[in-house]
Design a protein around this motif. Sequence first.
Motif, PDB file in Angstrom:
ATOM      1  N   ALA A   1       0.837  -1.204   0.000  1.00  0.00           N
ATOM      2  CA  ALA A   1       0.000   0.000   0.000  1.00  0.00           C
ATOM      3  C   ALA A   1       0.870   1.251   0.000  1.00  0.00           C
ATOM      4  O   ALA A   1       0.610   2.204  -0.749  1.00  0.00           O
ATOM      5  CB  ALA A   1      -0.934  -0.004   1.210  1.00  0.00           C
ATOM      6  N   GLY A   2       1.905   1.261   0.820  1.00  0.00           N
ATOM      7  CA  GLY A   2       2.808   2.411   0.870  1.00  0.00           C
ATOM      8  C   GLY A   2       3.531   2.640  -0.442  1.00  0.00           C
ATOM      9  O   GLY A   2       3.714   3.785  -0.865  1.00  0.00           O
ATOM     10  N   ALA A   3       3.927   1.561  -1.105  1.00  0.00           N
ATOM     11  CA  ALA A   3       4.594   1.684  -2.404  1.00  0.00           C
ATOM     12  C   ALA A   3       3.650   2.304  -3.431  1.00  0.00           C
ATOM     13  O   ALA A   3       4.045   3.198  -4.192  1.00  0.00           O
ATOM     14  CB  ALA A   3       5.095   0.321  -2.873  1.00  0.00           C
ATOM     15  N   ARG A   4       2.405   1.848  -3.443  1.00  0.00           N
ATOM     16  CA  ARG A   4       1.425   2.407  -4.387  1.00  0.00           C
ATOM     17  C   ARG A   4       1.181   3.890  -4.102  1.00  0.00           C
ATOM     18  O   ARG A   4       1.087   4.702  -5.037  1.00  0.00           O
ATOM     19  CB  ARG A   4       0.113   1.624  -4.327  1.00  0.00           C
ATOM     20  N   LEU A   5       1.098   4.247  -2.820  1.00  0.00           N
ATOM     21  CA  LEU A   5       0.894   5.656  -2.469  1.00  0.00           C
ATOM     22  C   LEU A   5       2.107   6.510  -2.824  1.00  0.00           C
ATOM     23  O   LEU A   5       1.956   7.672  -3.226  1.00  0.00           O
ATOM     24  CB  LEU A   5       0.552   5.778  -0.985  1.00  0.00           C
ATOM     25  N   ALA A   6       3.304   5.953  -2.692  1.00  0.00           N
ATOM     26  CA  ALA A   6       4.518   6.681  -3.098  1.00  0.00           C
ATOM     27  C   ALA A   6       4.493   6.939  -4.601  1.00  0.00           C
ATOM     28  O   ALA A   6       4.848   8.036  -5.054  1.00  0.00           O
ATOM     29  CB  ALA A   6       5.763   5.899  -2.704  1.00  0.00           C
ATOM     30  N   LEU A   7       4.082   5.932  -5.366  1.00  0.00           N
ATOM     31  CA  LEU A   7       3.979   6.105  -6.815  1.00  0.00           C
ATOM     32  C   LEU A   7       2.957   7.195  -7.141  1.00  0.00           C
ATOM     33  O   LEU A   7       3.214   8.058  -7.986  1.00  0.00           O
ATOM     34  CB  LEU A   7       3.611   4.784  -7.485  1.00  0.00           C
ATOM     35  N   GLU A   8       1.826   7.176  -6.459  1.00  0.00           N
ATOM     36  CA  GLU A   8       0.807   8.208  -6.678  1.00  0.00           C
ATOM     37  C   GLU A   8       1.354   9.601  -6.339  1.00  0.00           C
ATOM     38  O   GLU A   8       1.113  10.565  -7.069  1.00  0.00           O
ATOM     39  CB  GLU A   8      -0.433   7.936  -5.829  1.00  0.00           C
ATOM     40  N   ALA A   9       2.085   9.707  -5.226  1.00  0.00           N
ATOM     41  CA  ALA A   9       2.649  10.997  -4.822  1.00  0.00           C
ATOM     42  C   ALA A   9       3.662  11.492  -5.853  1.00  0.00           C
ATOM     43  O   ALA A   9       3.681  12.676  -6.196  1.00  0.00           O
ATOM     44  CB  ALA A   9       3.300  10.892  -3.445  1.00  0.00           C
ATOM     45  N   ALA A  10       4.501  10.582  -6.337  1.00  0.00           N
ATOM     46  CA  ALA A  10       5.491  10.959  -7.355  1.00  0.00           C
ATOM     47  C   ALA A  10       4.795  11.428  -8.630  1.00  0.00           C
ATOM     48  O   ALA A  10       5.160  12.463  -9.202  1.00  0.00           O
ATOM     49  CB  ALA A  10       6.420   9.786  -7.644  1.00  0.00           C
ATOM     50  N   ARG A  11       3.806  10.672  -9.056  1.00  0.00           N
ATOM     51  CA  ARG A  11       3.074  11.056 -10.276  1.00  0.00           C
ATOM     52  C   ARG A  11       2.363  12.389 -10.109  1.00  0.00           C
ATOM     53  O   ARG A  11       2.370  13.224 -11.013  1.00  0.00           O
ATOM     54  CB  ARG A  11       2.083   9.964 -10.647  1.00  0.00           C
ATOM     55  N   ALA A  12       1.719  12.590  -8.952  1.00  0.00           N
ATOM     56  CA  ALA A  12       0.997  13.840  -8.704  1.00  0.00           C
ATOM     57  C   ALA A  12       1.935  15.042  -8.751  1.00  0.00           C
ATOM     58  O   ALA A  12       1.548  16.122  -9.203  1.00  0.00           O
ATOM     59  CB  ALA A  12       0.276  13.774  -7.355  1.00  0.00           C
ATOM     60  N   ALA A  13       3.167  14.846  -8.300  1.00  0.00           N
ATOM     61  CA  ALA A  13       4.157  15.937  -8.293  1.00  0.00           C
ATOM     62  C   ALA A  13       4.895  16.046  -9.620  1.00  0.00           C
ATOM     63  O   ALA A  13       5.628  17.006  -9.831  1.00  0.00           O
ATOM     64  CB  ALA A  13       5.159  15.713  -7.161  1.00  0.00           C
ATOM     65  N   GLY A  14       4.738  15.046 -10.471  1.00  0.00           N
ATOM     66  CA  GLY A  14       5.484  15.025 -11.730  1.00  0.00           C
ATOM     67  C   GLY A  14       6.929  14.599 -11.544  1.00  0.00           C
ATOM     68  O   GLY A  14       7.771  14.863 -12.398  1.00  0.00           O
ATOM     69  N   ALA A  15       7.228  13.941 -10.433  1.00  0.00           N
ATOM     70  CA  ALA A  15       8.611  13.530 -10.145  1.00  0.00           C
ATOM     71  C   ALA A  15       9.019  12.363 -11.036  1.00  0.00           C
ATOM     72  O   ALA A  15       8.284  11.381 -11.155  1.00  0.00           O
ATOM     73  CB  ALA A  15       8.744  13.140  -8.679  1.00  0.00           C
ATOM     74  N   ARG A  16      10.196  12.482 -11.617  1.00  0.00           N
ATOM     75  CA  ARG A  16      10.746  11.404 -12.431  1.00  0.00           C
ATOM     76  C   ARG A  16      11.991  10.807 -11.798  1.00  0.00           C
ATOM     77  O   ARG A  16      12.624   9.935 -12.369  1.00  0.00           O
ATOM     78  CB  ARG A  16      11.060  11.916 -13.839  1.00  0.00           C
ATOM     79  N   LEU A  17      12.330  11.285 -10.594  1.00  0.00           N
ATOM     80  CA  LEU A  17      13.417  10.685  -9.841  1.00  0.00           C
ATOM     81  C   LEU A  17      13.118  10.769  -8.363  1.00  0.00           C
ATOM     82  O   LEU A  17      12.287  11.559  -7.923  1.00  0.00           O
ATOM     83  CB  LEU A  17      14.772  11.326 -10.154  1.00  0.00           C
ATOM     84  N   ALA A  18      13.789   9.892  -7.623  1.00  0.00           N
ATOM     85  CA  ALA A  18      13.598   9.818  -6.183  1.00  0.00           C
ATOM     86  C   ALA A  18      14.937   9.580  -5.512  1.00  0.00           C
ATOM     87  O   ALA A  18      15.830   8.950  -6.095  1.00  0.00           O
ATOM     88  CB  ALA A  18      12.633   8.683  -5.832  1.00  0.00           C
ATOM     89  N   VAL A  19      15.082  10.086  -4.299  1.00  0.00           N
ATOM     90  CA  VAL A  19      16.241   9.808  -3.447  1.00  0.00           C
ATOM     91  C   VAL A  19      15.682   9.165  -2.189  1.00  0.00           C
ATOM     92  O   VAL A  19      14.956   9.808  -1.425  1.00  0.00           O
ATOM     93  CB  VAL A  19      17.034  11.086  -3.109  1.00  0.00           C
ATOM     94  N   LEU A  20      16.009   7.889  -2.006  1.00  0.00           N
ATOM     95  CA  LEU A  20      15.415   7.123  -0.919  1.00  0.00           C
ATOM     96  C   LEU A  20      16.474   6.526  -0.010  1.00  0.00           C
ATOM     97  O   LEU A  20      17.632   6.382  -0.385  1.00  0.00           O
ATOM     98  CB  LEU A  20      14.508   6.032  -1.492  1.00  0.00           C
ATOM     99  N   LYS A  21      16.042   6.136   1.193  1.00  0.00           N
ATOM    100  CA  LYS A  21      16.939   5.637   2.250  1.00  0.00           C
ATOM    101  C   LYS A  21      17.455   4.239   1.936  1.00  0.00           C
ATOM    102  O   LYS A  21      16.680   3.294   1.848  1.00  0.00           O
ATOM    103  CB  LYS A  21      16.206   5.650   3.597  1.00  0.00           C
ATOM    104  N   GLU A  22      18.746   4.129   1.796  1.00  0.00           N
ATOM    105  CA  GLU A  22      19.383   2.851   1.489  1.00  0.00           C
ATOM    106  C   GLU A  22      19.166   1.842   2.603  1.00  0.00           C
ATOM    107  O   GLU A  22      19.178   2.184   3.780  1.00  0.00           O
ATOM    108  CB  GLU A  22      20.892   3.048   1.255  1.00  0.00           C
ATOM    109  N   GLY A  23      18.972   0.580   2.216  1.00  0.00           N
ATOM    110  CA  GLY A  23      18.852  -0.518   3.159  1.00  0.00           C
ATOM    111  C   GLY A  23      17.434  -0.792   3.618  1.00  0.00           C
ATOM    112  O   GLY A  23      17.142  -1.869   4.123  1.00  0.00           O
TER     113      GLY A  23
END
Length: 164
Positions: A88-110
């Motif tokens: 669910a969180g992954a799907r919401l992250a995708l929705e948030a990225a799409r809503a913002a028009g983000a084509r890249l992400a910087v996420l916490k390793e590990g």
Amino acid sequence: MEKILVSACLMGRRVRYDGGAKTSSAAVLAGWREEGRLVPFCPEVEGGLPIPRPAAEIERGAGGAAVLEGTARVLAADGTDVTREFLAGARLALEAARAAGARLAVLKEGSPSCGALAVYDGAFQGRRVPGQGVTTALLERHGIRVFSEDQLAEAAGYLRTLET
């Protein structure tokens, strides 16, 4: 201006499993924040998990793609299956990225959600194996490039290619 999805814990938000943050002091992130580019997001919290919560790992170190395909689960250290919340969180992250028009992400390793290069092996012994977290795997499947906080130079280079 290109937006960038970023792990909320890197921005100082206390959303990690232990109730802490992993605040980044990187000048690149600070500059992007000042420019208004960053979209902070925590897929685990947005997916319904509390703060604090038991640590979680992908079983057998299988990686996020296996979780998306239904061949691996995400388990908490106490044995609870938290796969549904991670998906669910992954799907919401995708929705948030799409809503913002983000084509890249910087996420916490590990992280079992956000790991870009490595995740823990599922034995809760602190051993990492190559692989991606659930959110990273989903974002990448949908054309959003994910970088870890250790790859900020590469992320900045990719951002330049997007804006030229």
